[in-house]
Write a protein that holds these residues in place. Structure first.
Motif, PDB file in Angstrom:
ATOM      1  N   ALA A  35     -29.454  28.498 -27.256  1.00  0.00           N
ATOM      2  CA  ALA A  35     -28.357  28.930 -26.635  1.00  0.00           C
ATOM      3  C   ALA A  35     -28.480  28.183 -25.156  1.00  0.00           C
ATOM      4  N   ALA A  36     -27.279  27.545 -24.709  1.00  0.00           N
ATOM      5  CA  ALA A  36     -27.316  27.013 -23.376  1.00  0.00           C
ATOM      6  C   ALA A  36     -27.181  28.187 -22.381  1.00  0.00           C
ATOM      7  N   VAL A  37     -28.076  28.247 -21.391  1.00  0.00           N
ATOM      8  CA  VAL A  37     -27.974  29.367 -20.421  1.00  0.00           C
ATOM      9  C   VAL A  37     -27.437  28.381 -19.255  1.00  0.00           C
ATOM     10  N   PRO A  38     -26.523  28.701 -18.522  1.00  0.00           N
ATOM     11  CA  PRO A  38     -26.035  28.130 -17.256  1.00  0.00           C
ATOM     12  C   PRO A  38     -26.995  28.400 -16.255  1.00  0.00           C
ATOM     13  N   ALA A  39     -27.069  27.438 -15.446  1.00  0.00           N
ATOM     14  CA  ALA A  39     -27.956  27.656 -13.823  1.00  0.00           C
ATOM     15  C   ALA A  39     -27.165  28.797 -12.962  1.00  0.00           C
ATOM     16  N   THR A  40     -25.896  28.332 -13.086  1.00  0.00           N
ATOM     17  CA  THR A  40     -24.960  29.190 -11.951  1.00  0.00           C
ATOM     18  C   THR A  40     -23.908  30.116 -12.736  1.00  0.00           C
ATOM     19  N   HIS A  41     -23.489  31.006 -12.025  1.00  0.00           N
ATOM     20  CA  HIS A  41     -22.276  31.797 -12.429  1.00  0.00           C
ATOM     21  C   HIS A  41     -21.128  31.762 -11.392  1.00  0.00           C
ATOM     22  N   VAL A  42     -20.055  31.878 -11.618  1.00  0.00           N
ATOM     23  CA  VAL A  42     -18.805  31.942 -10.768  1.00  0.00           C
ATOM     24  C   VAL A  42     -18.381  33.466 -10.259  1.00  0.00           C
ATOM     25  N   ILE A  43     -18.216  33.871  -9.141  1.00  0.00           N
ATOM     26  CA  ILE A  43     -17.497  35.071  -8.813  1.00  0.00           C
ATOM     27  C   ILE A  43     -16.390  34.777  -8.353  1.00  0.00           C
ATOM     28  N   THR A  44     -15.312  35.279  -8.683  1.00  0.00           N
ATOM     29  CA  THR A  44     -13.873  35.146  -8.418  1.00  0.00           C
ATOM     30  C   THR A  44     -13.584  36.312  -7.533  1.00  0.00           C
ATOM     31  N   PHE A  45     -13.110  36.213  -6.415  1.00  0.00           N
ATOM     32  CA  PHE A  45     -12.886  37.291  -5.378  1.00  0.00           C
ATOM     33  C   PHE A  45     -11.201  37.440  -5.157  1.00  0.00           C
ATOM     34  N   ILE A  46     -11.186  38.780  -5.183  1.00  0.00           N
ATOM     35  CA  ILE A  46      -9.524  38.978  -4.898  1.00  0.00           C
ATOM     36  C   ILE A  46      -9.717  40.000  -3.954  1.00  0.00           C
ATOM     37  N   SER A  47      -9.071  39.909  -2.759  1.00  0.00           N
ATOM     38  CA  SER A  47      -9.113  40.775  -1.605  1.00  0.00           C
ATOM     39  C   SER A  47      -7.936  40.701  -0.611  1.00  0.00           C
ATOM     40  N   SER A  48      -6.657  41.553  -1.128  1.00  0.00           N
ATOM     41  CA  SER A  48      -5.345  41.325  -0.204  1.00  0.00           C
ATOM     42  C   SER A  48      -5.220  42.542   0.764  1.00  0.00           C
ATOM     43  N   GLY A  49      -5.672  42.256   2.066  1.00  0.00           N
ATOM     44  CA  GLY A  49      -5.785  43.219   3.031  1.00  0.00           C
ATOM     45  C   GLY A  49      -7.023  43.216   3.863  1.00  0.00           C
ATOM     46  N   GLY A  50      -7.981  42.228   3.657  1.00  0.00           N
ATOM     47  CA  GLY A  50      -9.076  42.136   4.196  1.00  0.00           C
ATOM     48  C   GLY A  50      -9.679  41.016   3.743  1.00  0.00           C
ATOM     49  N   ARG A  51     -10.931  40.788   4.075  1.00  0.00           N
ATOM     50  CA  ARG A  51     -11.757  39.378   3.643  1.00  0.00           C
ATOM     51  C   ARG A  51     -13.190  39.910   3.351  1.00  0.00           C
ATOM     52  N   ILE A  52     -13.617  39.092   2.571  1.00  0.00           N
ATOM     53  CA  ILE A  52     -15.107  39.292   2.143  1.00  0.00           C
ATOM     54  C   ILE A  52     -15.843  38.184   2.233  1.00  0.00           C
ATOM     55  N   GLU A  53     -16.980  38.481   3.260  1.00  0.00           N
ATOM     56  CA  GLU A  53     -18.117  37.414   3.681  1.00  0.00           C
ATOM     57  C   GLU A  53     -19.348  37.462   2.833  1.00  0.00           C
ATOM     58  N   ASP A  54     -20.038  36.454   2.498  1.00  0.00           N
ATOM     59  CA  ASP A  54     -21.372  36.327   1.977  1.00  0.00           C
ATOM     60  C   ASP A  54     -22.204  36.008   3.210  1.00  0.00           C
ATOM     61  N   VAL A  55     -23.438  35.609   2.793  1.00  0.00           N
ATOM     62  CA  VAL A  55     -24.343  35.311   3.879  1.00  0.00           C
ATOM     63  C   VAL A  55     -24.111  34.092   4.518  1.00  0.00           C
ATOM     64  N   ASP A  56     -23.329  33.037   4.277  1.00  0.00           N
ATOM     65  CA  ASP A  56     -22.822  31.938   4.869  1.00  0.00           C
ATOM     66  C   ASP A  56     -21.535  31.902   5.412  1.00  0.00           C
ATOM     67  N   SER A  57     -20.468  32.359   4.917  1.00  0.00           N
ATOM     68  CA  SER A  57     -19.080  32.409   5.641  1.00  0.00           C
ATOM     69  C   SER A  57     -18.338  33.462   4.582  1.00  0.00           C
ATOM     70  N   THR A  58     -16.935  33.420   5.130  1.00  0.00           N
ATOM     71  CA  THR A  58     -16.021  33.992   4.315  1.00  0.00           C
ATOM     72  C   THR A  58     -15.701  33.473   2.944  1.00  0.00           C
ATOM     73  N   VAL A  59     -15.641  33.688   2.017  1.00  0.00           N
ATOM     74  CA  VAL A  59     -15.338  33.335   0.684  1.00  0.00           C
ATOM     75  C   VAL A  59     -14.064  33.308   0.117  1.00  0.00           C
ATOM     76  N   GLY A  60     -13.771  32.196  -0.479  1.00  0.00           N
ATOM     77  CA  GLY A  60     -12.177  32.021  -0.897  1.00  0.00           C
ATOM     78  C   GLY A  60     -12.052  32.690  -2.230  1.00  0.00           C
ATOM     79  N   GLY A  61     -11.280  31.940  -3.066  1.00  0.00           N
ATOM     80  CA  GLY A  61     -11.093  32.539  -4.326  1.00  0.00           C
ATOM     81  C   GLY A  61     -12.309  32.712  -4.942  1.00  0.00           C
ATOM     82  N   HIS A  62     -13.069  31.707  -5.261  1.00  0.00           N
ATOM     83  CA  HIS A  62     -14.260  31.968  -6.098  1.00  0.00           C
ATOM     84  C   HIS A  62     -15.294  30.984  -5.363  1.00  0.00           C
TER      85      HIS A  62
END
Length: 175
Positions: A35-62
Motif C-alpha cells: 500500500a502506498a501511504v502518503p507523506a502528507t494530507h490535505v485539510i480543506t477549510f470552510i469558514s464563512s463569518g470568520g477566519r482560521i489561523e494555523d501556526v504560520d498564518s491565516t489558512v485559505g481553502g486548503h
C-alpha cells in the motif's frame, strides 16, 4: 435430526476461523500485499463569518500537513459573530474548542474542517415609557380567589358525575 444439524453447525463455527486464506497462484508461492501511504494530507477549510489561523498564518481553502501530525488552529469570528459549531471530518468537535483553539487528532487522511458561525444576540434597548405599568403581586386576592373558585367548581362537577353514576348503578340493580 436437530441434534445432527446443531453438531454440524458447531463444527463449522469452530472450523471456519482456523482456515488459512491462500492468495497464491501455481507460478507464485506467496502473495505480496503493498500500500502506498502518503507523506502528507490535505485539510480543506470552510469558514464563512470568520477566519482560521494555523501556526504560520491565516489558512485559505486548503493546505497540506504532514501525516500523523496534530495541527493547532485558532478560530477567529468576525465582529458580531460567535462560533456556533465546529466540524472536523464531519464530526461535531465544538466541545473540544477551548478559547477559540482546536487541535486536530493525528492526521491520517484528507479532512474537511468547517466552522459555522452565528450572530451574537443583541439585547434590545427599551425606551422608557410615559405610562407606568401596574404591577400586581403574585399573592393578590384576585388570583387566589380565582384559583379557589376554579377548584371548588371542579370538585362540584366531579361530585355530580359521581352521584349520577351511582344513581344509574342503583337503578340497574333494582331492575
Amino acid at each position: 435430526m436437530k441434534k445432527i444439524t446443531i453438531l454440524l453447525l458447531a463444527v463449522l463455527i469452530f472450523y471456519v476461523p482456523c482456515m488459512t486464506a491462500y492468495a497464491e497462484t501455481p507460478e507464485q508461492k506467496g502473495a505480496t500485499i503493498s500500500a502506498a501511504v502518503p507523506a502528507t494530507h490535505v485539510i480543506t477549510f470552510i469558514s464563512s463569518g470568520g477566519r482560521i489561523e494555523d501556526v504560520d498564518s491565516t489558512v485559505g481553502g486548503h493546505k497540506e500537513y504532514g501525516r500523523r501530525s496534530e495541527q493547532p488552529f485558532h478560530i477567529i469570528p468576525d465582529d458580531g459573530k460567535e462560533i456556533d459549531k465546529v466540524l472536523y471530518g464531519g464530526e461535531d468537535v465544538t466541545s473540544k474548542v477551548k478559547d477559540g483553539y482546536f487541535t486536530t487528532p493525528p492526521l491520517v487522511a484528507d479532512m474537511v474542517f468547517e466552522v459555522i458561525y452565528r450572530d451574537i444576540p443583541v439585547e434590545p434597548v427599551s425606551e422608557p415609557s410615559e405610562t407606568p405599568s401596574v404591577h400586581q403581586p403574585s399573592d393578590s386576592p384576585a388570583k387566589t380567589g380565582d384559583t379557589e373558585q376554579a377548584a371548588v367548581l371542579i370538585i362540584a362537577v366531579l361530585l355530580m358525575v359521581f352521584s349520577a353514576a351511582l344513581i344509574m348503578k342503583c337503578k340497574n340493580i333494582a331492575n
